[in-house]
Write a protein that holds these residues in place. Structure first.
Motif, PDB file in Angstrom:
ATOM      1  N   GLY A 101      17.519  63.531  48.711  1.00  0.00           N
ATOM      2  CA  GLY A 101      17.363  63.146  49.929  1.00  0.00           C
ATOM      3  C   GLY A 101      18.191  64.458  50.845  1.00  0.00           C
ATOM      4  N   TYR A 102      18.780  65.488  49.929  1.00  0.00           N
ATOM      5  CA  TYR A 102      19.669  66.532  50.138  1.00  0.00           C
ATOM      6  C   TYR A 102      19.273  67.754  49.537  1.00  0.00           C
ATOM      7  CZ  TYR A 102      22.831  63.201  52.692  1.00  0.00           C
ATOM      8  OH  TYR A 102      23.154  62.159  53.678  1.00  0.00           O
ATOM      9  N   PHE A 103      19.757  68.979  50.183  1.00  0.00           N
ATOM     10  CA  PHE A 103      19.381  70.225  49.409  1.00  0.00           C
ATOM     11  C   PHE A 103      20.578  71.123  49.511  1.00  0.00           C
ATOM     12  CE2 PHE A 103      18.075  74.450  49.917  1.00  0.00           C
ATOM     13  CZ  PHE A 103      17.716  74.821  48.478  1.00  0.00           C
ATOM     14  N   LYS A 104      21.173  71.686  48.698  1.00  0.00           N
ATOM     15  CA  LYS A 104      22.316  72.728  48.794  1.00  0.00           C
ATOM     16  C   LYS A 104      21.534  74.219  48.664  1.00  0.00           C
ATOM     17  CE  LYS A 104      26.541  74.091  46.779  1.00  0.00           C
ATOM     18  NZ  LYS A 104      27.617  74.019  45.813  1.00  0.00           N
ATOM     19  N   ASP A 105      21.892  74.670  49.876  1.00  0.00           N
ATOM     20  CA  ASP A 105      21.527  76.392  49.866  1.00  0.00           C
ATOM     21  C   ASP A 105      22.607  77.220  48.986  1.00  0.00           C
ATOM     22  OD1 ASP A 105      21.295  79.079  50.608  1.00  0.00           O
ATOM     23  OD2 ASP A 105      20.207  78.465  52.439  1.00  0.00           O
ATOM     24  N   LYS A 106      22.183  77.705  47.810  1.00  0.00           N
ATOM     25  CA  LYS A 106      23.239  78.442  47.127  1.00  0.00           C
ATOM     26  C   LYS A 106      23.663  79.553  47.993  1.00  0.00           C
ATOM     27  CE  LYS A 106      20.894  77.213  42.905  1.00  0.00           C
ATOM     28  NZ  LYS A 106      20.396  77.866  41.572  1.00  0.00           N
ATOM     29  N   ASN A 107      23.424  80.294  48.935  1.00  0.00           N
ATOM     30  CA  ASN A 107      23.622  81.289  49.652  1.00  0.00           C
ATOM     31  C   ASN A 107      24.821  80.936  50.690  1.00  0.00           C
ATOM     32  OD1 ASN A 107      21.972  83.117  48.514  1.00  0.00           O
ATOM     33  ND2 ASN A 107      20.182  82.422  49.670  1.00  0.00           N
ATOM     34  N   THR A 108      24.593  79.671  51.524  1.00  0.00           N
ATOM     35  CA  THR A 108      25.649  79.248  52.380  1.00  0.00           C
ATOM     36  C   THR A 108      26.540  78.241  51.995  1.00  0.00           C
ATOM     37  OG1 THR A 108      23.976  77.906  53.303  1.00  0.00           O
ATOM     38  CG2 THR A 108      23.974  80.128  54.077  1.00  0.00           C
ATOM     39  N   ASN A 109      25.999  77.403  50.817  1.00  0.00           N
ATOM     40  CA  ASN A 109      26.768  76.258  50.257  1.00  0.00           C
ATOM     41  C   ASN A 109      26.537  75.237  51.486  1.00  0.00           C
ATOM     42  OD1 ASN A 109      27.617  77.310  47.927  1.00  0.00           O
ATOM     43  ND2 ASN A 109      29.526  78.350  48.865  1.00  0.00           N
ATOM     44  N   GLN A 110      25.611  75.010  52.192  1.00  0.00           N
ATOM     45  CA  GLN A 110      25.492  74.057  53.207  1.00  0.00           C
ATOM     46  C   GLN A 110      24.573  73.177  52.449  1.00  0.00           C
ATOM     47  OE1 GLN A 110      26.811  73.655  56.456  1.00  0.00           O
ATOM     48  NE2 GLN A 110      28.093  75.507  55.733  1.00  0.00           N
ATOM     49  N   VAL A 111      25.111  71.693  52.830  1.00  0.00           N
ATOM     50  CA  VAL A 111      24.026  70.781  52.279  1.00  0.00           C
ATOM     51  C   VAL A 111      23.206  70.206  53.551  1.00  0.00           C
ATOM     52  CG1 VAL A 111      24.038  68.460  51.104  1.00  0.00           C
ATOM     53  CG2 VAL A 111      25.666  70.156  50.545  1.00  0.00           C
ATOM     54  N   VAL A 112      22.122  70.263  53.570  1.00  0.00           N
ATOM     55  CA  VAL A 112      21.266  69.691  54.407  1.00  0.00           C
ATOM     56  C   VAL A 112      20.303  68.588  54.004  1.00  0.00           C
ATOM     57  CG1 VAL A 112      21.148  72.087  55.563  1.00  0.00           C
ATOM     58  CG2 VAL A 112      19.437  71.481  53.926  1.00  0.00           C
ATOM     59  N   VAL A 113      19.698  67.880  55.020  1.00  0.00           N
ATOM     60  CA  VAL A 113      19.226  66.707  54.694  1.00  0.00           C
ATOM     61  C   VAL A 113      17.451  67.200  54.511  1.00  0.00           C
ATOM     62  CG1 VAL A 113      17.809  64.482  55.604  1.00  0.00           C
ATOM     63  CG2 VAL A 113      20.410  65.109  55.991  1.00  0.00           C
ATOM     64  N   VAL A 114      16.896  66.780  53.505  1.00  0.00           N
ATOM     65  CA  VAL A 114      15.530  66.811  53.237  1.00  0.00           C
ATOM     66  C   VAL A 114      14.751  65.765  53.876  1.00  0.00           C
ATOM     67  CG1 VAL A 114      13.543  67.503  51.787  1.00  0.00           C
ATOM     68  CG2 VAL A 114      16.022  68.381  51.373  1.00  0.00           C
ATOM     69  N   GLU A 115      14.124  65.712  55.074  1.00  0.00           N
ATOM     70  CA  GLU A 115      13.771  64.532  55.684  1.00  0.00           C
ATOM     71  C   GLU A 115      12.586  63.719  54.708  1.00  0.00           C
ATOM     72  OE1 GLU A 115      13.744  61.561  58.275  1.00  0.00           O
ATOM     73  OE2 GLU A 115      15.067  63.211  58.199  1.00  0.00           O
ATOM     74  N   GLU A 116      11.641  64.358  54.286  1.00  0.00           N
ATOM     75  CA  GLU A 116      10.572  63.805  53.427  1.00  0.00           C
ATOM     76  C   GLU A 116      11.202  62.843  52.277  1.00  0.00           C
ATOM     77  OE1 GLU A 116       6.908  64.981  50.503  1.00  0.00           O
ATOM     78  OE2 GLU A 116       7.961  66.516  51.624  1.00  0.00           O
ATOM     79  N   HIS A 117      12.316  63.559  51.657  1.00  0.00           N
ATOM     80  CA  HIS A 117      13.023  62.693  50.468  1.00  0.00           C
ATOM     81  C   HIS A 117      13.936  61.691  50.889  1.00  0.00           C
ATOM     82  CE1 HIS A 117      12.262  66.594  48.134  1.00  0.00           C
ATOM     83  NE2 HIS A 117      11.277  66.032  48.372  1.00  0.00           N
ATOM     84  N   ALA A 118      14.555  61.816  52.243  1.00  0.00           N
ATOM     85  CA  ALA A 118      15.288  61.023  52.898  1.00  0.00           C
ATOM     86  C   ALA A 118      14.690  59.856  53.337  1.00  0.00           C
ATOM     87  CB  ALA A 118      15.935  61.504  54.130  1.00  0.00           C
ATOM     88  N   GLN A 119      13.429  59.847  53.546  1.00  0.00           N
ATOM     89  CA  GLN A 119      12.520  58.654  53.897  1.00  0.00           C
ATOM     90  C   GLN A 119      12.511  57.755  52.690  1.00  0.00           C
ATOM     91  OE1 GLN A 119      11.354  57.420  56.726  1.00  0.00           O
ATOM     92  NE2 GLN A 119      11.886  59.440  57.928  1.00  0.00           N
ATOM     93  N   ILE A 120      12.736  58.317  51.424  1.00  0.00           N
ATOM     94  CA  ILE A 120      12.668  57.315  50.131  1.00  0.00           C
ATOM     95  C   ILE A 120      13.976  56.596  50.076  1.00  0.00           C
ATOM     96  CG2 ILE A 120      12.369  57.413  47.768  1.00  0.00           C
ATOM     97  CD1 ILE A 120      10.721  59.982  47.831  1.00  0.00           C
ATOM     98  N   VAL A 121      14.984  57.394  50.390  1.00  0.00           N
ATOM     99  CA  VAL A 121      16.210  56.633  50.355  1.00  0.00           C
ATOM    100  C   VAL A 121      16.428  55.580  51.260  1.00  0.00           C
ATOM    101  CG1 VAL A 121      18.815  57.017  50.701  1.00  0.00           C
ATOM    102  CG2 VAL A 121      17.450  58.638  49.498  1.00  0.00           C
ATOM    103  N   ARG A 122      15.901  55.758  52.601  1.00  0.00           N
ATOM    104  CA  ARG A 122      15.772  54.768  53.691  1.00  0.00           C
ATOM    105  C   ARG A 122      14.908  53.411  53.349  1.00  0.00           C
ATOM    106  NH1 ARG A 122      15.028  59.273  57.101  1.00  0.00           N
ATOM    107  NH2 ARG A 122      17.045  60.108  58.018  1.00  0.00           N
TER     108      ARG A 122
END
Length: 552
Positions: free
Chosen positions: A156-177
């Motif tokens: 449900g999340y993705f970490k950008d290696k360049n910025t170290n920001q963790v963002v929600v991947v909506e398509e995968h988050a729907q599976i979690v919900r």
């Protein structure tokens, strides 16, 4: 000789100096220059030398057992292994099978007795080096964890290696919900996993492969490549507080030497709230945790691929203590109905208990009406708090004497405590008597201190209780607004329903999950002066036990 080439590279070493290609070239050149026949080779990439559960080493075991090799060539003894004891045991195993180890850069041969001492020292230094590196790496990781460090975020999340920001991947988050919603609907871990596998929804490892290029471990079975769900994977998602935005670091500790993973006590973990964007609300997450605990406690089971019955695990026989079983009833053209019966009667017969039979729809009606009654009580209690506040403000000035008396009592009991301790030291033969006196003294000190706190902070306490009461009233309004109680809200409200049966019918006791609120009430003696102050447990917002009679 017939030789086997082995080379290894670990993550903490100079990749250029010790690259697998460089090592292999050194070994091949050494074998050819000494006229050895190369039978085969194996290697381990990015693998620690502190354990011997390695794919490359396992291949050596196979060759040794088959008797196809006479020697193993390594760049240096640290390539073979760094754990001094395990490396020594492995060398002894090879000696028993007449297989030598040749170290190219160190010019060592395990078959040469003159090299034994040097090999022993080399093993000791290699071991110390690995442990020192492990200690430094672990210390660095702990510092990162204290500040908040995400290595690989969950599904449900993705970490950008360049910025170290963790963002929600909506398509995968729907599976979690969907997993959380299905569990609240009554589906268990295995049922959710089975449904996902039937629908072709891949497990979290598949999405990590797609987003991060992370492959399965080499020791995983072939079926793992199908990326199937199992009950453990579902449970792990349901219990991961990362989905409410909380990052908890240092949950487990993996010993780099023994590779034994241990749990870290909660007080030693590093918790960072509101660290990432939540996918699941905190209320829903806490409700799921409560349901998991209830199902575990009640040993709730459901049919394969089906949700559990609405009251499974919530019903208990008041006469024999057994749980209730759900029975589906269908009579001609009438709609299907679900009945619950005492499992003691169901399994052991009428000689041991009675059926206590009741329809699900009848329990629904009783529970719903009970919640309506509780709503009225909660609203009435909420209104009465204002009267208590006004009463307190009128009599606030009269409590000075009470506070002074309580302070005097507190000092006296503390003085008594010191005297008892001194007497206990002098009179060791009667230590047990003094221990009982100390316990009573400590209880009095706690009681007086709490009473003082409650009086001195009465105004703040009342405001806090009022806020809690309002939240409870709003919650009940939300639950009953649709005219029925959902499965999730049912388990949020109900702790247990106990059913008794006698000659007149069924008697039902509904025990509710409720946050009891301590509310201070001032009692007067009928005059103008304050007679006493005490704290009572008013049942805000919900009463614990209410009895409802129902005729069968």
């Amino acid at each position: 000789m017939k030789v086997w080439l082995y080379y290894r590279l670990s993550r903490d070493e100079d990749a250029e100096l010790n690259s697998l290609t460089n090592q292999k070239n050194i070994l091949v050149e050494y074998a050819k220059s000494n006229g050895h026949e190369i039978v085969g080779e194996s290697f381990d990439d990015n693998v620690s030398g502190m354990h011997f559960n390695r794919e490359g080493i396992n291949k050596i075991y196979e060759q040794v057992e088959q008797g196809t090799i006479e020697a193993i060539i390594v760049k240096d003894m640290s390539r073979l292994g760094r754990h001094k004891t395990q490396t020594a045991l492995f060398i002894d195993y090879l000696r028993e099978h007449d297989v030598r180890v040749l170290s190219v850069t160190e010019n060592l041969d395990t078959s040469n007795e003159d090299d034994d001492l040097i090999i022993g020292f080399k093993g000791l230094f290699n071991d110390m080096y690995a442990r020192d590196i492990s200690k430094k790496v672990r210390a660095g990781m702990v510092q990162k964890q204290k500040k908040g460090f995400v290595m690989i975020p969950p599904l449900g999340y993705f970490k950008d290696k360049n910025t170290n920001q963790v963002v929600v991947v909506e398509e995968h988050a729907q599976i979690v919900r969907r997993i959380f919603d299905m569990y609240l609907e009554g589906y268990g871990f295995s049922a959710i996993a089975r449904i996902f596998n039937e629908e072709g929804i891949k497990s979290p490892a598949y999405y990590q492969k797609q987003l991060l290029g992370k492959s399965l471990g080499y020791n995983k079975p072939k079926i793992g490549l199908k990326y199937l769900w199992d009950n453990t994977g579902v449970k792990r998602i349901l219990q991961n507080d990362f989905y409410i935005g909380t990052l908890t670091c240092h949950k487990t500790y993996n010993n780099k030497i023994t590779h034994i993973r241990k749990d870290v006590p909660k007080e030693e973990q590093y918790v960072h709230e509101n660290f990432v964007t939540p996918i699941i609300s905190k209320e829903k997450f806490e409700l799921v945790q409560k349901m998991i605990e209830q199902k575990k406690k009640g040993n709730v089971r459901a049919s394969s691929g089906q949700p559990c019955h609405r009251y499974s695990g919530l019903l208990e026989c008041g006469d024999c203590g057994s749980t209730f079983v759900a029975i589906k009833r269908k009579w001609r053209d009438k709609p299907l109905r679900i009945e619950y019966a005492c499992n003691g009667y169901h399994r052991y017969g009428k000689e041991n208990c009675t059926a206590h039979r009741i329809n699900e729809s009848e329990i629904d009606e009783l529970v719903y009406n009970e919640i309506l009654n509780i709503r009225e009580q909660a609203m009435e209690n909420y209104k009465n708090i204002d009267n208590d506040v006004r009463r307190w403000l009128k009599q606030k000035s009269t409590v000075t004497g009470k506070i002074k008396q309580l302070n005097a009592d507190l000092e006296q009991r503390k003085s008594d405590q010191k005297e008892i301790l001194l007497e206990r030291i002098r009179d060791k033969e009667h230590a047990e008597v003094y221990d009982e006196m100390l316990t009573a003294c400590e209880n009095d000190i706690k009681k007086i201190s709490q009473e003082l706190y409650d009086i001195q902070n009465y105004s703040e306490t009342i405001k806090k209780r009022k806020s809690e009461m309002k939240q409870t009233v709003d919650l009940i309004e939300e639950i009953v607004k649709e005219g029925q109680i959902s499965n999730a809200n049912l388990r949020q409200l109900i702790d247990k329903i106990i059913i008794y049966e006698d000659g007149e019918g069924l008697r039902i006791q509904i025990n509710l999950n409720a946050a009891f609120t301590e509310h201070m009430t001032i009692f007067g003696d009928g005059g103008n002066e304050l007679a006493d102050l005490q704290v009572i447990n008013n049942k805000y917002p919900l009463p614990m036990k209410r009895r409802i009679k129902f005729k069968e």
